[in-house]
Design a protein around this motif. Structure first.
Motif, PDB file in Angstrom:
ATOM      1  N   ASP A  20       4.671   5.402 -11.781  1.00  0.00           N
ATOM      2  CA  ASP A  20       4.333   6.625 -11.053  1.00  0.00           C
ATOM      3  C   ASP A  20       4.928   6.526  -9.640  1.00  0.00           C
ATOM      4  O   ASP A  20       4.570   5.612  -8.888  1.00  0.00           O
ATOM      5  CB  ASP A  20       2.804   6.765 -10.996  1.00  0.00           C
ATOM      6  CG  ASP A  20       2.356   7.986 -10.200  1.00  0.00           C
ATOM      7  OD1 ASP A  20       3.237   8.682  -9.631  1.00  0.00           O
ATOM      8  OD2 ASP A  20       1.145   8.248 -10.142  1.00  0.00           O
ATOM      9  N   PRO A  21       5.832   7.439  -9.265  1.00  0.00           N
ATOM     10  CA  PRO A  21       6.469   7.361  -7.936  1.00  0.00           C
ATOM     11  C   PRO A  21       5.465   7.425  -6.780  1.00  0.00           C
ATOM     12  O   PRO A  21       5.760   6.961  -5.681  1.00  0.00           O
ATOM     13  CB  PRO A  21       7.403   8.572  -7.902  1.00  0.00           C
ATOM     14  CG  PRO A  21       7.587   8.972  -9.337  1.00  0.00           C
ATOM     15  CD  PRO A  21       6.332   8.586 -10.043  1.00  0.00           C
ATOM     16  N   ASP A  22       4.289   8.022  -7.059  1.00  0.00           N
ATOM     17  CA  ASP A  22       3.289   8.161  -5.989  1.00  0.00           C
ATOM     18  C   ASP A  22       2.264   7.028  -5.990  1.00  0.00           C
ATOM     19  O   ASP A  22       1.406   6.962  -5.108  1.00  0.00           O
ATOM     20  CB  ASP A  22       2.570   9.515  -6.110  1.00  0.00           C
ATOM     21  CG  ASP A  22       3.531  10.667  -5.859  1.00  0.00           C
ATOM     22  OD1 ASP A  22       4.215  10.638  -4.817  1.00  0.00           O
ATOM     23  OD2 ASP A  22       3.644  11.568  -6.718  1.00  0.00           O
TER      24      ASP A  22
ATOM     25  N   GLU B 289      17.127   9.626  -3.421  1.00  0.00           N
ATOM     26  CA  GLU B 289      15.761   9.860  -3.913  1.00  0.00           C
ATOM     27  C   GLU B 289      15.709  10.372  -5.352  1.00  0.00           C
ATOM     28  O   GLU B 289      14.938   9.872  -6.169  1.00  0.00           O
ATOM     29  CB  GLU B 289      15.046  10.855  -2.976  1.00  0.00           C
ATOM     30  CG  GLU B 289      13.565  10.976  -3.319  1.00  0.00           C
ATOM     31  CD  GLU B 289      12.831  11.991  -2.441  1.00  0.00           C
ATOM     32  OE1 GLU B 289      11.619  11.836  -2.293  1.00  0.00           O
ATOM     33  OE2 GLU B 289      13.487  12.931  -1.936  1.00  0.00           O
ATOM     34  N   ARG B 290      16.546  11.367  -5.687  1.00  0.00           N
ATOM     35  CA  ARG B 290      16.469  11.941  -7.042  1.00  0.00           C
ATOM     36  C   ARG B 290      16.750  10.904  -8.119  1.00  0.00           C
ATOM     37  O   ARG B 290      16.128  10.881  -9.171  1.00  0.00           O
ATOM     38  CB  ARG B 290      17.462  13.104  -7.170  1.00  0.00           C
ATOM     39  CG  ARG B 290      16.757  14.446  -7.262  1.00  0.00           C
ATOM     40  CD  ARG B 290      17.621  15.584  -7.730  1.00  0.00           C
ATOM     41  NE  ARG B 290      18.977  15.634  -7.272  1.00  0.00           N
ATOM     42  CZ  ARG B 290      19.977  16.132  -7.999  1.00  0.00           C
ATOM     43  NH1 ARG B 290      19.762  16.566  -9.225  1.00  0.00           N
ATOM     44  NH2 ARG B 290      21.203  16.183  -7.513  1.00  0.00           N
ATOM     45  N   MET B 291      17.710  10.034  -7.839  1.00  0.00           N
ATOM     46  CA  MET B 291      18.065   8.978  -8.796  1.00  0.00           C
ATOM     47  C   MET B 291      16.924   7.974  -8.905  1.00  0.00           C
ATOM     48  O   MET B 291      16.548   7.547  -9.998  1.00  0.00           O
ATOM     49  CB  MET B 291      19.351   8.293  -8.333  1.00  0.00           C
ATOM     50  CG  MET B 291      19.988   7.393  -9.369  1.00  0.00           C
ATOM     51  SD  MET B 291      20.834   8.305 -10.689  1.00  0.00           S
ATOM     52  CE  MET B 291      20.013   7.647 -12.128  1.00  0.00           C
ATOM     53  N   LEU B 292      16.341   7.606  -7.766  1.00  0.00           N
ATOM     54  CA  LEU B 292      15.243   6.634  -7.735  1.00  0.00           C
ATOM     55  C   LEU B 292      14.034   7.160  -8.508  1.00  0.00           C
ATOM     56  O   LEU B 292      13.457   6.443  -9.333  1.00  0.00           O
ATOM     57  CB  LEU B 292      14.863   6.328  -6.279  1.00  0.00           C
ATOM     58  CG  LEU B 292      13.674   5.377  -6.086  1.00  0.00           C
ATOM     59  CD1 LEU B 292      13.992   3.995  -6.650  1.00  0.00           C
ATOM     60  CD2 LEU B 292      13.305   5.265  -4.601  1.00  0.00           C
ATOM     61  N   LEU B 293      13.674   8.416  -8.254  1.00  0.00           N
ATOM     62  CA  LEU B 293      12.516   9.009  -8.952  1.00  0.00           C
ATOM     63  C   LEU B 293      12.728   8.986 -10.468  1.00  0.00           C
ATOM     64  O   LEU B 293      11.824   8.653 -11.236  1.00  0.00           O
ATOM     65  CB  LEU B 293      12.288  10.457  -8.492  1.00  0.00           C
ATOM     66  CG  LEU B 293      11.825  10.641  -7.043  1.00  0.00           C
ATOM     67  CD1 LEU B 293      11.729  12.113  -6.685  1.00  0.00           C
ATOM     68  CD2 LEU B 293      10.473   9.961  -6.823  1.00  0.00           C
TER      69      LEU B 293
ATOM     70  N   LYS C 241       0.814  -1.223   0.000  1.00  0.00           N
ATOM     71  CA  LYS C 241       0.000   0.000   0.000  1.00  0.00           C
ATOM     72  C   LYS C 241       0.849   1.276   0.000  1.00  0.00           C
ATOM     73  O   LYS C 241       0.333   2.383  -0.053  1.00  0.00           O
ATOM     74  CB  LYS C 241      -0.908   0.020   1.238  1.00  0.00           C
ATOM     75  CG  LYS C 241      -1.925  -1.098   1.275  1.00  0.00           C
ATOM     76  CD  LYS C 241      -3.031  -0.861   0.255  1.00  0.00           C
ATOM     77  CE  LYS C 241      -4.157  -1.878   0.380  1.00  0.00           C
ATOM     78  NZ  LYS C 241      -5.009  -1.826  -0.809  1.00  0.00           N
ATOM     79  N   LYS C 242       2.176   1.107   0.072  1.00  0.00           N
ATOM     80  CA  LYS C 242       3.052   2.292   0.098  1.00  0.00           C
ATOM     81  C   LYS C 242       3.284   2.812  -1.311  1.00  0.00           C
ATOM     82  O   LYS C 242       3.286   2.037  -2.279  1.00  0.00           O
ATOM     83  CB  LYS C 242       4.406   1.932   0.715  1.00  0.00           C
ATOM     84  CG  LYS C 242       4.490   2.179   2.207  1.00  0.00           C
ATOM     85  CD  LYS C 242       5.936   2.103   2.663  1.00  0.00           C
ATOM     86  CE  LYS C 242       6.044   2.312   4.172  1.00  0.00           C
ATOM     87  NZ  LYS C 242       7.403   2.129   4.636  1.00  0.00           N
ATOM     88  N   ALA C 243       3.524   4.128  -1.403  1.00  0.00           N
ATOM     89  CA  ALA C 243       3.921   4.703  -2.699  1.00  0.00           C
ATOM     90  C   ALA C 243       5.253   4.070  -3.109  1.00  0.00           C
ATOM     91  O   ALA C 243       6.100   3.818  -2.247  1.00  0.00           O
ATOM     92  CB  ALA C 243       4.074   6.211  -2.575  1.00  0.00           C
TER      93      ALA C 243
ATOM     94  N   LEU D 173      10.708   1.879  -1.907  1.00  0.00           N
ATOM     95  CA  LEU D 173      12.040   1.562  -2.448  1.00  0.00           C
ATOM     96  C   LEU D 173      13.124   2.553  -2.038  1.00  0.00           C
ATOM     97  O   LEU D 173      14.226   2.536  -2.573  1.00  0.00           O
ATOM     98  CB  LEU D 173      11.972   1.491  -3.990  1.00  0.00           C
ATOM     99  CG  LEU D 173      10.982   0.482  -4.578  1.00  0.00           C
ATOM    100  CD1 LEU D 173      10.978   0.574  -6.092  1.00  0.00           C
ATOM    101  CD2 LEU D 173      11.318  -0.936  -4.154  1.00  0.00           C
ATOM    102  N   LYS D 174      12.809   3.407  -1.063  1.00  0.00           N
ATOM    103  CA  LYS D 174      13.758   4.485  -0.754  1.00  0.00           C
ATOM    104  C   LYS D 174      15.103   3.985  -0.216  1.00  0.00           C
ATOM    105  O   LYS D 174      16.099   4.694  -0.259  1.00  0.00           O
ATOM    106  CB  LYS D 174      13.138   5.522   0.178  1.00  0.00           C
ATOM    107  CG  LYS D 174      12.867   5.029   1.587  1.00  0.00           C
ATOM    108  CD  LYS D 174      12.236   6.139   2.414  1.00  0.00           C
ATOM    109  CE  LYS D 174      11.983   5.632   3.834  1.00  0.00           C
ATOM    110  NZ  LYS D 174      11.196   6.585   4.601  1.00  0.00           N
TER     111      LYS D 174
END
Length: 418
Positions: free
Chosen positions: A322-324, A309-313, A296-298, A303-304
């Motif tokens: 969709d990251p969200d 974060e910037r690379m993952l997004l 249920k997590k974004a 995956l953080k």
């Protein structure tokens, strides 16, 4: 005015050559066109001066992709352990850091340069500063001396050209020596900047979306047009506003230049494996376990732990995830695409920055025309070469300076013997 040996260039190889010749009780002149000796030495290793590398000779040669095999013979005469002993005898204590790199305990390149200059003083080497050489003179097929730009002729039985290549031109390496080598009949192989950042016109580079992101211990590869890796380096790297830089990129740079030329293409593909030490199947299990544990997590939150974060997004969006969006709502096909990207993130590159930004010059005086145990020209007796003017280039990490000091030592000793 007469000397036994004239050394042109006051960089690492020139300083070493002048010391070696003077230790043989010869009258030595060191000519430097700039205002200071050892300028490149003082800049090296980020101002700390990585004087050599303590790895075994075979390992050092593996880290000299440009004609490293030529160095086997010189290393039999004077090697990295001899360099360490040389500096310790001059009072410069050294310490070993990661990957065998040797630095002065003072962490100051200045202490290395000062020790060499003070040794020249003790040996009474004559030094001309701010004195450009106009040409090297030859007579009857041998070296006769040099003419300075003020018109003064100086004779010598041996001349050592130690003027560097074309990299870091602000230190005085502007390629002067190539014309003098050509005048003696030498071949100059094609020159190119190496150990230099790589350029790309990918939209994500131009938009600077990844600029400043550093990646630790990734595997960076240069591919040929058929998709096979030409070279892979597992080290750190960084995305910049013009392409990629950092240790892994610098080491790949010459393979980009050579590949573009060899395959006559405007661009080559490079790939990043973000997890080179984890097999694809195992990585897939780890990622899918995170997804399963956080349905249920974004996606960006589940995956953080994978990466910054910037690379993952960016990678999620590249796989059209969709990251969200909740993990459970993402189609398996998209997860497969994301996993592919983690092991093989591909992008196009089109060249490198120029000599101004390069640490090292690739190409130079052909080593086929040099006697390896002496550094003497096979074509013109009395002419010696050492350092970066030769077609020898290594990776950063103490390999280039090792070549400079070893070839400088042999040039100085053998110029003196002549």
């Amino acid at each position: 005015m007469d000397f036994d040996v004239i050394v042109i260039g006051g960089g690492p190889s020139g300083l070493m050559a002048a010391i070696a010749a003077a230790e043989k009780n010869k009258r030595v002149l060191l000519v430097e066109k700039g205002p200071k000796l050892g300028r490149k030495l003082i800049l090296s290793g980020g101002g700390r001066c990585n004087v050599t590398n303590r790895k075994p000779a075979d390992e050092i040669i593996k880290n000299i992709p440009g004609n490293g095999r030529f160095m086997y013979s010189p290393f039999a005469e004077f090697n990295n352990e001899d360099i360490i002993a040389f500096f310790e005898k001059l009072g410069v204590a050294l310490k070993e850091e990661d990957h065998g790199r040797m630095f002065p305990v003072t962490d100051s390149a200045r202490s290395v340069a000062d020790a060499m200059i003070s040794r020249l003083d003790k040996l009474k080497v004559k030094i001309y500063m701010k004195t450009p050489v106009k040409r090297v003179n030859y007579a009857d097929g041998e070296v006769a001396g040099v003419t300075l730009t003020d018109g003064q002729d100086i004779t010598a039985r041996s001349v050592i050209i130690a003027v560097g290549g074309k990299s870091v031109p602000r230190t005085g390496s502007t390629g002067d020596g190539y014309a003098w080598a050509k005048a003696a009949g030498h071949t100059i192989t094609e020159l190119f900047p190496t150990e230099v950042p790589i350029t790309s016109s990918e939209p994500f580079i131009k938009s600077k979306v990844l600029q400043g992101i550093s990646l630790r211990d990734v595997a960076l590869s240069v591919l040929n047009p058929k998709g096979k890796a030409i070279i892979t380096h597992q080290m750190d790297m960084i995305f910049t506003h013009f392409g990629v830089s950092g240790p892994a990129a610098l080491r790949c740079s010459q393979f980009v230049i050579q590949g573009l030329k060899k395959f006559a293409v405007p661009e080559l593909t490079m790939t990043i494996d973000f997890f080179p030490d984890i097999a694809k199947g195992e990585l897939e299990q780890q990622v899918m376990q995170l997804v399963k544990d956080n349905p249920k997590k974004a996606t960006k939150n589940a995956l953080k732990s994978l990466m910054q974060e910037r690379m993952l997004l960016f990678l999620l969006e590249r796989a059209e995830i969709d990251p969200d969006a909740d993990c459970i709502s993402v189609a398996q096909k998209k997860w497969q695409s994301f996993l592919e990207t983690l092991k093989k993130f591909a992008f196009q590159v089109n060249g490198t920055l120029d000599f101004e930004k390069a640490f090292v010059t690739g190409g130079g005086v052909s080593v086929k025309e040099i006697v390896p145990k002496e550094m003497q020209s096979k074509l013109t007796p009395g002419l010696f070469f050492c350092g970066e003017i030769l077609d020898i280039n290594g990776y950063t990490g103490g390999y280039n300076i090792t070549c400079a000091l070893v070839t400088g030592r042999l040039a100085g000793v053998n110029a003196a013997i002549r």
